[in-house]
Design a protein around this motif. Structure first.
Motif, mmCIF file in Angstrom:
data_model
loop_
_atom_site.group_PDB
_atom_site.id
_atom_site.type_symbol
_atom_site.label_atom_id
_atom_site.label_comp_id
_atom_site.label_asym_id
_atom_site.label_seq_id
_atom_site.Cartn_x
_atom_site.Cartn_y
_atom_site.Cartn_z
ATOM 1 N N ARG A 84 8.646 -0.308 4.506
ATOM 2 C CA ARG A 84 8.157 -0.017 3.149
ATOM 3 C C ARG A 84 9.181 0.719 2.291
ATOM 4 O O ARG A 84 9.286 0.473 1.106
ATOM 5 N N LEU A 98 3.689 -2.906 1.721
ATOM 6 C CA LEU A 98 2.662 -1.871 1.643
ATOM 7 C C LEU A 98 1.516 -2.171 2.612
ATOM 8 O O LEU A 98 0.997 -1.270 3.268
ATOM 9 N N LEU A 99 1.146 -3.426 2.740
ATOM 10 C CA LEU A 99 0.102 -3.810 3.682
ATOM 11 C C LEU A 99 0.558 -3.591 5.122
ATOM 12 O O LEU A 99 -0.221 -3.177 5.976
ATOM 13 N N SER A 124 6.721 -6.690 -2.106
ATOM 14 C CA SER A 124 6.297 -5.297 -2.214
ATOM 15 C C SER A 124 4.892 -5.076 -1.645
ATOM 16 O O SER A 124 4.659 -4.123 -0.904
ATOM 17 N N ASP A 125 3.962 -5.950 -2.001
ATOM 18 C CA ASP A 125 2.591 -5.797 -1.509
ATOM 19 C C ASP A 125 2.501 -6.033 -0.003
ATOM 20 O O ASP A 125 1.741 -5.361 0.697
ATOM 21 N N THR A 146 -4.246 2.772 1.482
ATOM 22 C CA THR A 146 -2.999 2.003 1.325
ATOM 23 C C THR A 146 -3.282 0.507 1.339
ATOM 24 O O THR A 146 -2.708 -0.249 0.558
ATOM 25 N N ALA A 148 -2.601 -2.162 -1.574
ATOM 26 C CA ALA A 148 -1.757 -3.342 -1.360
ATOM 27 C C ALA A 148 -2.476 -4.619 -1.780
ATOM 28 O O ALA A 148 -1.839 -5.571 -2.241
#
Length: 188
Positions: free
Chosen positions: A127, A69-70, A65-66, A180, A184
């Protein structure tokens, strides 16, 4: 639904005054066949958006997930930085003798491949759970930026404060990308 709106607005801002708009203007002036040039714009935008969304749908499940987002943050930062870069007029494809539709479709497809809006669609598709909305929004944004240039030609570009739009849009995208990225990295 947020992927559609972010892709639409990001791609619209990313294409204002960019090479794709300038090439669409050059081809519309050269061929004087608005319908064929607009159809080429639509085909190129849909093809690039579909490739980006498909790649994002493939890459997304491989990342946490991170990381997703990154990846989105990097695409926002990449597009934002690109808006600060000076734009050079693209090759008007004068040597291409394949007609208005094919010249526009292939020329814009090649020009848009790997460009900031395509990377934004890729980041959003990576994402979000629905990459189709990212593709639809991105294609609409690119089409909405290029078609008015074909229909209105030079008066549109002369009337818009293109540099100011690019600088403000770049600032907003850099800010969104930074927020963002910090989120992240769990720094915000």
């Amino acid at each position: 639904m947020d992927a559609l709106l972010i892709a639409l607005l990001g791609c619209l801002i990313g294409e204002i005054g960019d090479k794709s708009q300038l090439l669409a203007l050059a081809l519309a002036t050269r061929f004087n066949r608005n319908g064929a040039v607009i159809a080429g714009i639509v085909v190129a935008a849909i093809a690039n958006a579909a490739i980006s969304a498909t790649a994002g749908a493939y890459i997304g499940p491989m990342l946490g997930s991170d990381a997703r987002l990154l990846f989105l943050a990097l695409s926002l930062l990449f597009l934002g930085l690109g808006l600060f870069w000076p734009v050079k007029a693209p090759d008007p494809l004068d040597g291409w003798k394949i007609g208005a539709f094919l010249t526009t479709a292939l020329g814009l497809f090649i020009l848009g491949f790997g460009d900031g809006p395509q990377f934004l669609i890729l980041g959003l598709a990576t994402r979000t759970a629905d990459p189709a909305l990212a593709a639809i929004g991105g294609a609409i944004g690119i089409i909405a930026a290029c078609v008015p240039v074909v229909l209105l030609r030079d008066p549109l570009l002369a009337a818009l404060p293109i540099r100011a739009i690019r600088l403000c849009g770049g600032g907003v995208l850099l800010l969104a990308g930074a927020i963002t990225a910090l989120s992240a990295l769990a720094l915000l």
